[in-house]
Design a protein around this motif. Structure first.
Motif, mmCIF file in Angstrom:
data_model
loop_
_atom_site.group_PDB
_atom_site.id
_atom_site.type_symbol
_atom_site.label_atom_id
_atom_site.label_comp_id
_atom_site.label_asym_id
_atom_site.label_seq_id
_atom_site.Cartn_x
_atom_site.Cartn_y
_atom_site.Cartn_z
ATOM 1 N N GLY A 259 0.798 -1.217 0.000
ATOM 2 C CA GLY A 259 0.000 0.000 0.000
ATOM 3 C C GLY A 259 0.832 1.269 0.000
ATOM 4 N N SER A 260 2.137 1.134 0.166
ATOM 5 C CA SER A 260 2.997 2.319 0.187
ATOM 6 C C SER A 260 4.230 2.102 -0.686
ATOM 7 C CB SER A 260 3.423 2.634 1.626
ATOM 8 O OG SER A 260 4.169 1.562 2.169
ATOM 9 N N ARG A 261 4.047 1.371 -1.780
ATOM 10 C CA ARG A 261 5.181 1.023 -2.636
ATOM 11 C C ARG A 261 5.568 2.177 -3.543
ATOM 12 N NH1 ARG A 261 4.806 -4.904 -5.238
ATOM 13 N NH2 ARG A 261 6.650 -3.990 -6.205
ATOM 14 N N ILE A 262 6.840 2.514 -3.493
ATOM 15 C CA ILE A 262 7.401 3.545 -4.361
ATOM 16 C C ILE A 262 8.221 2.896 -5.476
ATOM 17 C CG2 ILE A 262 8.977 5.525 -4.468
ATOM 18 C CD1 ILE A 262 6.481 6.155 -2.948
ATOM 19 N N TYR A 263 8.874 1.773 -5.145
ATOM 20 C CA TYR A 263 9.794 1.112 -6.077
ATOM 21 C C TYR A 263 9.301 -0.300 -6.390
ATOM 22 C CZ TYR A 263 12.472 4.727 -3.643
ATOM 23 O OH TYR A 263 12.874 5.905 -3.070
ATOM 24 N N THR A 264 9.456 -0.702 -7.640
ATOM 25 C CA THR A 264 9.013 -2.028 -8.060
ATOM 26 C C THR A 264 10.154 -3.044 -8.118
ATOM 27 O OG1 THR A 264 9.288 -1.416 -10.393
ATOM 28 C CG2 THR A 264 7.109 -1.079 -9.406
ATOM 29 N N GLN B 188 19.782 5.972 4.566
ATOM 30 C CA GLN B 188 19.396 5.341 3.301
ATOM 31 C C GLN B 188 17.903 5.479 3.031
ATOM 32 O OE1 GLN B 188 20.875 1.290 3.756
ATOM 33 N NE2 GLN B 188 22.552 1.714 2.351
ATOM 34 N N ASP B 189 17.088 5.369 4.077
ATOM 35 C CA ASP B 189 15.633 5.322 3.895
ATOM 36 C C ASP B 189 15.001 6.705 3.831
ATOM 37 O OD1 ASP B 189 13.529 3.463 3.487
ATOM 38 O OD2 ASP B 189 12.741 3.881 5.490
ATOM 39 N N ALA B 190 15.762 7.750 4.130
ATOM 40 C CA ALA B 190 15.210 9.105 4.140
ATOM 41 C C ALA B 190 14.619 9.488 2.790
ATOM 42 C CB ALA B 190 16.295 10.108 4.550
ATOM 43 N N GLY B 191 15.288 9.101 1.708
ATOM 44 C CA GLY B 191 14.801 9.420 0.367
ATOM 45 C C GLY B 191 13.485 8.742 0.048
ATOM 46 N N ARG B 192 13.311 7.499 0.507
ATOM 47 C CA ARG B 192 12.056 6.774 0.276
ATOM 48 C C ARG B 192 10.900 7.449 1.012
ATOM 49 N NH1 ARG B 192 8.699 3.075 2.694
ATOM 50 N NH2 ARG B 192 9.872 3.277 4.638
ATOM 51 N N ILE B 193 11.128 7.837 2.272
ATOM 52 C CA ILE B 193 10.090 8.492 3.072
ATOM 53 C C ILE B 193 9.668 9.808 2.427
ATOM 54 C CG2 ILE B 193 9.561 9.545 5.305
ATOM 55 C CD1 ILE B 193 9.787 6.527 5.478
ATOM 56 N N GLU B 194 10.649 10.579 1.981
ATOM 57 C CA GLU B 194 10.357 11.875 1.361
ATOM 58 C C GLU B 194 9.641 11.691 0.028
ATOM 59 O OE1 GLU B 194 10.036 15.871 1.510
ATOM 60 O OE2 GLU B 194 10.902 14.588 3.062
ATOM 61 N N ALA B 195 10.057 10.681 -0.745
ATOM 62 C CA ALA B 195 9.403 10.418 -2.030
ATOM 63 C C ALA B 195 7.956 9.991 -1.823
ATOM 64 C CB ALA B 195 10.161 9.325 -2.780
ATOM 65 N N GLN B 196 7.712 9.202 -0.784
ATOM 66 C CA GLN B 196 6.345 8.762 -0.497
ATOM 67 C C GLN B 196 5.463 9.940 -0.087
ATOM 68 O OE1 GLN B 196 4.510 6.630 3.096
ATOM 69 N NE2 GLN B 196 5.469 4.979 1.957
ATOM 70 N N ARG B 197 6.007 10.835 0.733
ATOM 71 C CA ARG B 197 5.238 12.018 1.149
ATOM 72 C C ARG B 197 4.896 12.896 -0.054
ATOM 73 N NH1 ARG B 197 9.119 13.281 6.321
ATOM 74 N NH2 ARG B 197 8.182 11.773 7.757
ATOM 75 N N LYS B 198 5.847 13.028 -0.973
ATOM 76 C CA LYS B 198 5.611 13.835 -2.168
ATOM 77 C C LYS B 198 4.555 13.188 -3.054
ATOM 78 C CE LYS B 198 8.161 16.404 -5.691
ATOM 79 N NZ LYS B 198 7.924 17.733 -5.138
ATOM 80 N N SER C 112 14.495 1.026 11.651
ATOM 81 C CA SER C 112 14.026 2.233 10.961
ATOM 82 C C SER C 112 13.190 3.078 11.919
ATOM 83 C CB SER C 112 13.194 1.855 9.733
ATOM 84 O OG SER C 112 13.977 1.150 8.802
ATOM 85 N N LEU C 113 13.650 4.285 12.191
ATOM 86 C CA LEU C 113 12.948 5.168 13.129
ATOM 87 C C LEU C 113 11.798 5.912 12.468
ATOM 88 C CD1 LEU C 113 16.063 6.690 14.976
ATOM 89 C CD2 LEU C 113 14.585 4.824 15.743
ATOM 90 N N ALA C 114 11.983 6.337 11.206
ATOM 91 C CA ALA C 114 10.942 7.071 10.487
ATOM 92 C C ALA C 114 10.041 6.086 9.740
ATOM 93 C CB ALA C 114 11.566 8.051 9.502
ATOM 94 N N ARG C 115 8.758 6.391 9.711
ATOM 95 C CA ARG C 115 7.790 5.540 9.006
ATOM 96 C C ARG C 115 7.061 6.342 7.943
ATOM 97 N NH1 ARG C 115 9.372 0.510 10.073
ATOM 98 N NH2 ARG C 115 9.733 0.242 12.303
ATOM 99 N N GLY C 116 6.701 5.658 6.860
ATOM 100 C CA GLY C 116 5.903 6.277 5.820
ATOM 101 C C GLY C 116 4.436 6.293 6.194
ATOM 102 N N HIS C 117 3.613 6.797 5.305
ATOM 103 C CA HIS C 117 2.177 6.917 5.532
ATOM 104 C C HIS C 117 1.547 5.535 5.691
ATOM 105 C CE1 HIS C 117 -1.574 9.080 5.507
ATOM 106 N NE2 HIS C 117 -2.051 8.362 4.503
#
Length: 318
Positions: free
Chosen positions: A42-47, A132-142, A250-255
């Motif tokens: 449900g929160s996939r950015i990359y395939t 490493q995961d900061a970019g994924r979290i930011e991309a998901q928010r965008k 991982s401390l930060a979580r996506g939506h």
């Protein structure tokens, strides 16, 4: 025939140099592995790995693929040095009069090496994963922001404001003390101890195949192939635990992404929400990281780079 004897200082130098070379070569794949393992249903950015790397370059630039590499490059030298030296130390202690070790004793030596290395590995991976995961979290928010405005789902430019490793270290130490840097220690042990139990005996046995050099050591190509194959096999075998470790650290979580209270809770939620296949996320990336990493390590180790470096140093006269 017995393997050639290498002094402890040479082993430490070999392990450190091999770690630096290996990390530099494979770090972008490791970044893709972390981001693929962390994304939930449900929160996939990359395939795929290639999709992740392409989107990372587009949104964060080429240097984005090396986000968190400074942590690894700083700590990989002591980590690899401890692992290789500890394995040799335990193998020596468990050997009887120079006789070939039994499989059980080889596994015990690997267990000891894996246990020793987590002193460095746990805080290194803890910091690396956040970066490493900061970019994924930011991309998901965008991406969510685009959807909320009725925009497209493309991820274009992502402006990252991720903290540095020093800032993360200070915050963790301030809020949680030294335990903050060792979050996920149990999962790291569950990954690295079995990894070493599989890797070192498998490498030793594969490395003993084929012809020997005049000094009894293995040829260059045998050491490289044995390191690659043993590393790849061990990496895939422990990948399910690596997924758990990555999620826990991982401390930060996506939506709408799950949070976990421990190893058992993490395993339970992954099984119920994502299914057993989630434990194989990033497995081929991990194999592509570990295989050349350990192949390079064993080549440097057996080429005797450490001995050469020591030979350049002036010797003290007694």
């Amino acid at each position: 025939m017995a393997d050639k004897q290498i002094s402890l200082p040479a082993k430490l130098i070999n392990g450190g140099i091999a770690g630096l070379i290996g990390v530099t070569c494979v770090f972008p794949i490791d970044l893709a592995k972390t981001r693929l393992q962390n994304q939930q249903n449900g929160s996939r950015i990359y395939t795929s790995m290639s999709d992740c790397l392409i989107k990372t370059i587009r949104s964060e630039g080429f240097c984005g693929m090396y986000r968190g590499a400074a942590v690894n490059l700083t700590l990989v030298t002591p980590e690899k040095a401890i692992k290789l030296a500890a394995n040799d130390f335990f193998r020596h202690q468990l050997s009887k009069d120079g006789q070939k070790l039994t499989l059980v004793r080889e596994m015990l030596a690997g267990c000891g090496a894996g246990t020793c290395q987590v002193i460095i590995t746990t805080p290194m991976e803890m910091l690396k994963i956040q970066l490493q995961d900061a970019g994924r979290i930011e991309a998901q928010r965008k991406l969510i922001s685009h959807h909320s405005r009725g925009g497209g789902a493309r991820v274009n430019v992502v402006k990252l404001k991720s903290p540095t490793a020093l800032q993360l270290s200070r915050d963790l130490l301030k809020d949680k003390g030294i335990a903050g840097l060792y979050k996920g220690l149990g999962a790291t042990l569950l990954r690295d101890v079995p990894f070493s139990i599989i890797y070192f005996p498998l490498f030793a046995n594969l490395n003993s195949l084929g012809r020997r050099n005049a000094d009894g050591s293995a040829p260059f190509y045998i050491s490289f192939l044995a390191g690659c194959f043993a590393g790849c096999t061990a990496a895939v075998a422990v990948n399910p635990v690596d997924v758990v470790k990555t999620r826990l650290q991982s401390l930060a979580r996506g939506h709408h992404e799950d949070t976990y209270s421990g190893v058992k809770d993490c395993i339970s939620k992954i099984l119920s929400h994502e299914g057993p296949s989630a434990f194989l996320k990033g497995s081929y990336c991990r194999a592509l990281v570990i295989a050349p990493l350990f192949g390079i390590a064993q080549v440097v180790y057996f080429l005797g780079v450490g001995e050469f470096v020591l030979s350049l140093l002036p010797r003290q006269k007694h």
